[in-house]
Motif scaffolding. Structure first.
Motif, PDB file in Angstrom:
ATOM      1  N   SER A  40       1.189  -1.015  -0.289  1.00 23.02           N
ATOM      2  CA  SER A  40       0.105   0.056   0.031  1.00 23.02           C
ATOM      3  C   SER A  40       1.155   1.213   0.318  1.00 23.02           C
ATOM      4  N   PRO A  91      -5.540  -0.468  -2.081  1.00 20.11           N
ATOM      5  CA  PRO A  91      -4.617   0.916  -1.613  1.00 20.11           C
ATOM      6  C   PRO A  91      -5.661   1.914  -3.349  1.00 20.11           C
ATOM      7  N   THR A 107      -3.336   5.784   3.867  1.00 19.01           N
ATOM      8  CA  THR A 107      -4.221   4.389   3.436  1.00 19.01           C
ATOM      9  C   THR A 107      -3.448   2.930   3.449  1.00 19.01           C
ATOM     10  N   PRO A 108      -1.772   3.079   4.176  1.00 23.45           N
ATOM     11  CA  PRO A 108      -1.170   1.606   3.972  1.00 23.45           C
ATOM     12  C   PRO A 108      -1.054   1.177   5.317  1.00 23.45           C
ATOM     13  N   THR A 145      -5.720  -0.154   5.074  1.00 19.76           N
ATOM     14  CA  THR A 145      -5.435  -1.423   4.446  1.00 19.76           C
ATOM     15  C   THR A 145      -4.926  -2.430   5.425  1.00 19.76           C
TER      16      THR A 145
END
Length: 308
Positions: free
Chosen positions: A35, A231, A242-243, A246
């Motif tokens: 991601s 992602p 986002t990382p 996710t």
């Protein structure tokens, strides 16, 4: 099996033993790193690494959640059925010890020896069933309760627990032939042995009939694809968050999947497996006490919250 009190809020987020984190940490780390790479590549070259609409991920996430729910329910059913079977075994062995008291009242000293032999076989059966389900268990726990001639035949048997049940049945038949007890008493004892045999068959059914592989494979593939593509759907809206998002989704999906794997094998050796070894020790202690022994070991206790 993990045996511990419900943890407080702080401990809830720091407990490792009994959780599936050690098993799924590599997958979650890969999703996090992928991601982060997608976000960096999208910001460096938006035309080369585009984003897509996040709407399809919502629908796919719902579908995966439903699949996970069905699979985990099926796995928990296996775990719970196995627990009920072993609870029934504890009850049945105690019942057998009570029923065999007729030997002491009807046959005197030979009856007491016959009862001791029968209850020793029942103890051996419990330990043999553990070894049948967990082959790495020390066989001496079984053979120490068998006469030498039976220990040799037990080792050569292809189904050792059933061998012991046949020996119990044969002993009861010989006692009936000697008119040690009546037909009604024999039928009562034989029915109890039949319940032990049913528990053996139920345990073998659970052991040898896993959740269909195709269903598990479909779920694994879909969960991995979903987490790897996620992602791309949130790169614009979440950015560098986002990382973390996710990774949280991956922890949920992979964690439920790993927990289902552990529950699917209730007789395994992972932390959430059933404590069948401890239950066999409980049966041994109960039957030895029924024989009048007083120098008994303590009941099994969890070590570092783990009871196996």
């Amino acid at each position: 099996m993990i045996v511990r009190e419900r943890p407080g809020l702080f401990r809830l987020f720091t407990i490792v033993r009994g959780s599936v984190i050690p098993r799924i940490f590599p997958q979650v780390l890969v999703v996090f790193a992928l991601s982060a790479l997608v976000i960096w590549a999208h910001r460096a070259s938006p035309n080369l690494v585009p984003t897509v609409s996040s709407a399809p991920f919502a629908l796919l996430g719902i579908a995966i959640s439903i699949f996970l729910g069905f699979r985990n329910h099926a796995c928990y059913d296996r775990w719970w059925e196995a627990r009920k079977d072993w609870g029934q075994l504890v009850f049945t062995c105690r019942d057998f010890a009570r029923q065999t008291l007729i030997l002491e009242t009807s046959a005197g000293e030979p009856g007491r020896e016959a009862r001791k032999h029968l209850l020793g076989l029942a103890i051996a059966f419990a330990h043999a069933l553990v070894r049948h389900l967990r082959p790495d268990v020390d066989p001496s726990k079984v053979t120490s309760w068998l006469p030498q001639n039976l220990a040799t035949a037990f080792t050569a048997s292809r189904n050792p627990p059933d061998f012991i049940l046949r020996e119990i049945g044969g002993t009861l038949a010989r006692l009936r032939g000697d008119e040690t007890f009546t037909d009604i008493q024999f039928s009562m004892l034989d029915a109890t042995v039949g319940r032990m045999s049913a528990i053996l068959a139920a345990s073998e059914r659970i052991l040898n009939t896993p959740v269909p592989f195709g269903y598990t494979l479909l779920l694994h593939r879909t969960a991995y694809i979903f987490c790897f593509l996620l992602p791309f759907g949130f790169a614009d809206s979440l950015g560098w968050a986002t990382p973390f998002v996710t990774a949280l989704v991956a922890y949920t999906f992979f964690g439920l999947d790993a927990l289902g794997d552990e529950l699917e094998e209730p007789f395994g050796v992972l932390p959430n497996a059933l404590p069948i070894g401890a239950l066999a020790e409980v049966i041994e202690i109960n039957l030895r006490e029924a024989l009048g022994e007083t120098d008994l070991p303590a009941l099994p206790r969890p070590k570092d919250y783990l009871l196996m």
